[in-house]
Write an enzyme that holds these catalytic residues in place. Structure first.
Site, PDB file in Angstrom:
ATOM      1  N   ARG A 273       0.865  -1.181   0.000  1.00 33.72           N
ATOM      2  CA  ARG A 273       0.000   0.000   0.000  1.00 33.72           C
ATOM      3  C   ARG A 273       0.901   1.230   0.000  1.00 33.72           C
ATOM      4  NH1 ARG A 273      -3.539  -2.733  -1.447  1.00 33.72           N
ATOM      5  NH2 ARG A 273      -5.628  -3.122  -0.558  1.00 33.72           N
ATOM      6  N   GLU A 302      -3.257   7.831  -3.499  1.00 31.52           N
ATOM      7  CA  GLU A 302      -3.890   7.374  -4.751  1.00 31.52           C
ATOM      8  C   GLU A 302      -5.245   8.061  -4.958  1.00 31.52           C
ATOM      9  OE1 GLU A 302      -4.147   3.122  -5.626  1.00 31.52           O
ATOM     10  OE2 GLU A 302      -2.199   2.915  -4.654  1.00 31.52           O
ATOM     11  N   HIS A 320      -1.516   0.712  -9.765  1.00 32.19           N
ATOM     12  CA  HIS A 320      -2.120  -0.289  -8.884  1.00 32.19           C
ATOM     13  C   HIS A 320      -2.663  -1.471  -9.695  1.00 32.19           C
ATOM     14  CE1 HIS A 320      -4.015  -0.562  -4.617  1.00 32.19           C
ATOM     15  NE2 HIS A 320      -3.785  -1.769  -5.087  1.00 32.19           N
TER      16      HIS A 320
HETATM   17  N1  LIG Z   1      -0.713  -3.649  -5.230  1.00 31.72           N
HETATM   18  C1  LIG Z   1      -1.670  -4.572  -5.271  1.00 31.72           C
HETATM   19  O1  LIG Z   1      -2.479  -4.660  -6.211  1.00 31.72           O
HETATM   20  C2  LIG Z   1      -1.790  -5.572  -4.136  1.00 31.72           C
HETATM   21  C3  LIG Z   1      -2.255  -6.864  -4.416  1.00 31.72           C
HETATM   22  C4  LIG Z   1      -2.383  -7.756  -3.342  1.00 31.72           C
HETATM   23  C5  LIG Z   1      -2.040  -7.358  -2.059  1.00 31.72           C
HETATM   24  N2  LIG Z   1      -1.593  -6.091  -1.849  1.00 31.72           N
HETATM   25  C6  LIG Z   1      -1.213  -5.674  -0.509  1.00 31.72           C
HETATM   26  O2  LIG Z   1      -0.276  -6.615  -0.006  1.00 31.72           O
HETATM   27  C7  LIG Z   1      -0.603  -6.904   1.344  1.00 31.72           C
HETATM   28  C8  LIG Z   1      -0.071  -8.278   1.705  1.00 31.72           C
HETATM   29  O3  LIG Z   1      -0.844  -9.283   1.097  1.00 31.72           O
HETATM   30  P1  LIG Z   1      -0.558 -10.820   1.507  1.00 31.72           P
HETATM   31  O4  LIG Z   1      -1.614 -11.661   0.902  1.00 31.72           O
HETATM   32  O5  LIG Z   1       0.870 -11.146   1.288  1.00 31.72           O
HETATM   33  O6  LIG Z   1      -0.828 -10.731   3.091  1.00 31.72           O
HETATM   34  P2  LIG Z   1      -0.189 -11.615   4.237  1.00 31.72           P
HETATM   35  O7  LIG Z   1      -1.030 -11.337   5.451  1.00 31.72           O
HETATM   36  O8  LIG Z   1      -0.005 -13.014   3.779  1.00 31.72           O
HETATM   37  O9  LIG Z   1       1.285 -11.002   4.461  1.00 31.72           O
HETATM   38  C9  LIG Z   1       1.488  -9.781   5.109  1.00 31.72           C
HETATM   39  C10 LIG Z   1       2.744  -9.952   5.966  1.00 31.72           C
HETATM   40  O10 LIG Z   1       3.085  -8.686   6.556  1.00 31.72           O
HETATM   41  C11 LIG Z   1       3.647  -8.970   7.808  1.00 31.72           C
HETATM   42  N3  LIG Z   1       3.670  -7.753   8.637  1.00 31.72           N
HETATM   43  C12 LIG Z   1       2.643  -7.153   9.278  1.00 31.72           C
HETATM   44  N4  LIG Z   1       3.092  -6.095   9.957  1.00 31.72           N
HETATM   45  C13 LIG Z   1       4.435  -6.024   9.729  1.00 31.72           C
HETATM   46  C14 LIG Z   1       5.460  -5.143  10.140  1.00 31.72           C
HETATM   47  N5  LIG Z   1       5.183  -4.113  10.971  1.00 31.72           N
HETATM   48  N6  LIG Z   1       6.742  -5.371   9.705  1.00 31.72           N
HETATM   49  C15 LIG Z   1       6.997  -6.419   8.890  1.00 31.72           C
HETATM   50  N7  LIG Z   1       6.060  -7.295   8.457  1.00 31.72           N
HETATM   51  C16 LIG Z   1       4.800  -7.087   8.881  1.00 31.72           C
HETATM   52  C17 LIG Z   1       2.747 -10.056   8.380  1.00 31.72           C
HETATM   53  O11 LIG Z   1       3.364 -10.725   9.451  1.00 31.72           O
HETATM   54  C18 LIG Z   1       2.547 -10.935   7.140  1.00 31.72           C
HETATM   55  O12 LIG Z   1       3.507 -11.971   7.076  1.00 31.72           O
HETATM   56  C19 LIG Z   1      -2.102  -6.771   1.406  1.00 31.72           C
HETATM   57  O13 LIG Z   1      -2.557  -6.468   2.723  1.00 31.72           O
HETATM   58  C20 LIG Z   1      -2.372  -5.625   0.450  1.00 31.72           C
HETATM   59  O14 LIG Z   1      -2.379  -4.394   1.141  1.00 31.72           O
HETATM   60  C21 LIG Z   1      -1.475  -5.189  -2.838  1.00 31.72           C
HETATM   61  O1  LIG Z   2      -5.297  -5.629  -1.737  1.00 43.13           O
HETATM   62  C1  LIG Z   2      -5.463  -6.023  -2.908  1.00 43.13           C
HETATM   63  O2  LIG Z   2      -6.000  -7.083  -3.221  1.00 43.13           O
HETATM   64  C2  LIG Z   2      -4.969  -5.175  -4.038  1.00 43.13           C
HETATM   65  O3  LIG Z   2      -4.563  -3.920  -3.645  1.00 43.13           O
HETATM   66  C3  LIG Z   2      -5.883  -5.162  -5.228  1.00 43.13           C
HETATM   67  O4  LIG Z   2      -5.864  -6.401  -5.820  1.00 43.13           O
END
Ligand SMILES: NC(=O)c1ccc[n+]([C@@H]2O[C@H](COP(=O)([O-])OP(=O)(O)OC[C@H]3O[C@@H](n4cnc5c(N)ncnc54)[C@H](O)[C@@H]3O)[C@@H](O)[C@H]2O)c1
Ligand SMILES: O=C(O)[C@H](O)CO
Length: 386
Positions: A273, A302, A320
């Protein structure tokens, strides 16, 4: 927005009323709702980010569930509105749900769904793409060619960073962070250093095994290291990718001070994010360090970029799109719809939101369960035994 002027309605006589604030890819998500006697209303208003008032108008006086987007402010106002309309089901069409006030949802007994796993590899692939694009200055070189400036090979033309044997750093080695780490280690023989609140045991085992394979074949083995702090990653890594959730602990995790300890020729990638990075500090750092490069899929405010970012040649920026593959986006729509449908039908919650494949099999009906409800425990929802 007054009552939306453009609504697409499916199964108008359906018993349950489900609203989707945006058209979503594919038709399976609609078919699954219709098959279970839902009237589906899709807002087709030509407005990218709907306001709270827009969504209040969409919810109306009777609504059983809403599929919403990460750009929307789901808090006290919308959950009280949905509850007054008789609705107890909401799902983000996203795995991240920092736009949702889950405590407010709990207050009104509304289930909050999200869409994990389906987008893990797609997102990691974009993070890898941004890593390479920034490291090898692809966008700069493309613009150079299109401008007709290429007049022959030169030893120093667009020299970038080699990845092989370098160190890749991951902040947040969860689903996506681990998938990205494996791509960079197994794909480019990079050594891994990661920081997370939890040990990424499965990731460590993969890197160890790959290192043993390389060594057995006479090659330099790859290595992994779990850092004791984020700063350790920032100091040691040549390429760093951010994959934490966004919460108060990760807001501006990367700021002026942390940027200052990174290597002057490092590559920083963000597909988590935008607010994980202090973007004003990043712009200044990029201006002061022309060999430091970034690949950004998300931005602090954004859809806007902070002033100056768009002018910088050492920044690759995309809107994004990290989860934007056809299969993934159709699957996200399906999971979001099944989260809403499952709550409406009173289904239990799926026992493992990290294994949602059964809901994505188009040749079989989905399990009678909610794929992923983030506040299931708070609402005391039963867990499926399937
Ligand atoms: N740009 C995009 O389109 C897109 C797509 C998918 C996900 N995302 C973002 O990616 C994030 C992660 O997705 P995911 O499925 O891997 O989630 P996830 O929960 O599997 O992984 C997130 C990780 O972050 C770690 N974490 C939390 N706080 C932390 C900190 N202070 N320091 C270090 N690590 C920390 C958690 O322990 C966890 O392992 C989502 O929450 C979303 O915001 C963005
Ligand atoms: O959190 C997510 O899933 C992304 O930002 C959009 O796919």
């Amino acid at each position: 927005m007054a009552k939306p002027v453009s609504i697409e309605v499916w199964n108008p006589n359906g018993k349950y009323r489900v609203v989707s604030t945006k058209p979503m890819p594919g038709n399976r998500w609609i078919d699954l709702l219709i098959e279970q006697d839902c009237r589906v209303e899709i807002c087709t208003q030509k407005k990218t980010i709907l306001s709270v008032e827009d969504i209040i108008a969409l919810i109306g006086d009777k609504c059983d569930g809403v599929i919403g987007q990460l750009t929307e402010d789901w808090g006290e106002t919308l959950f009280s509105t949905l509850s007054r309309a008789g609705g107890k089901a909401f799902s983000n069409m996203a795995v991240g749900y920092n736009n949702v006030d889950v405590n407010a949802a709990n207050k009104y007994g509304v289930a909050v769904g999200n869409t994990p796993v389906i987008l893990t590899e797609t997102t990691a692939e974009l993070a890898a793409s941004l890593s390479l694009s920034a490291a090898r200055r692809i966008v700069e070189a493309d613009e150079f060619m299109r401008a007709g400036l290429y007049d022959g090979w030169l030893p120093n033309l667009f020299v970038g960073n080699l990845l092989k044997g370098q160190t890749v750093g991951v902040i947040g080695a969860g689903r996506i962070g681990s998938a990205y780490a494996r791509m960079m280690v197994e794909g480019f023989k990079m050594n891994l250093i990661y920081y997370d609140l939890y040990q990424a045991t499965r990731l460590e085992k993969f890197v160890t095994a790959y290192g043993q394979f390389l060594k057995a074949n006479g090659e330099q083995p790859v290595t992994w290291k779990r850092a004791s702090s984020m700063e350790e990653v920032l100091r040691e890594a040549d390429v760093i990718s951010l994959h934490p959730i966004l919460d108060k602990t990760t807001y501006h995790l990367v700021n002026k001070d942390s940027l200052a300890i990174m290597k002057k020729e490092a590559v920083l990638v963000n597909c988590s994010r935008g607010p994980v990075i202090d973007e004003v500090a990043l712009v200044e750092h990029l201006k002061q360090n022309p060999m430091f490069r970034v690949g950004l899929d998300v931005f602090e405010d954004e859809p806007y970029m902070k002033p100056g970012l768009a002018d910088l040649k050492n920044a690759v920026v995309v809107p994004h799109i990290a989860s934007a593959s056809k299969w993934t986006r159709e699957g996200m729509a399906t999971l979001a719809a099944l989260n809403v449908l499952g709550k409406i039908k009173g289904y239990p919650v799926w026992s493992n939101p990290n294994q949602v494949e059964p809901f994505l099999n188009e040749n079989a009906p989905p399990p009678a369960a909610n794929p992923s409800i983030v506040n299931a425990k708070a609402l005391g929802l039963p867990v499926s035994r399937l």
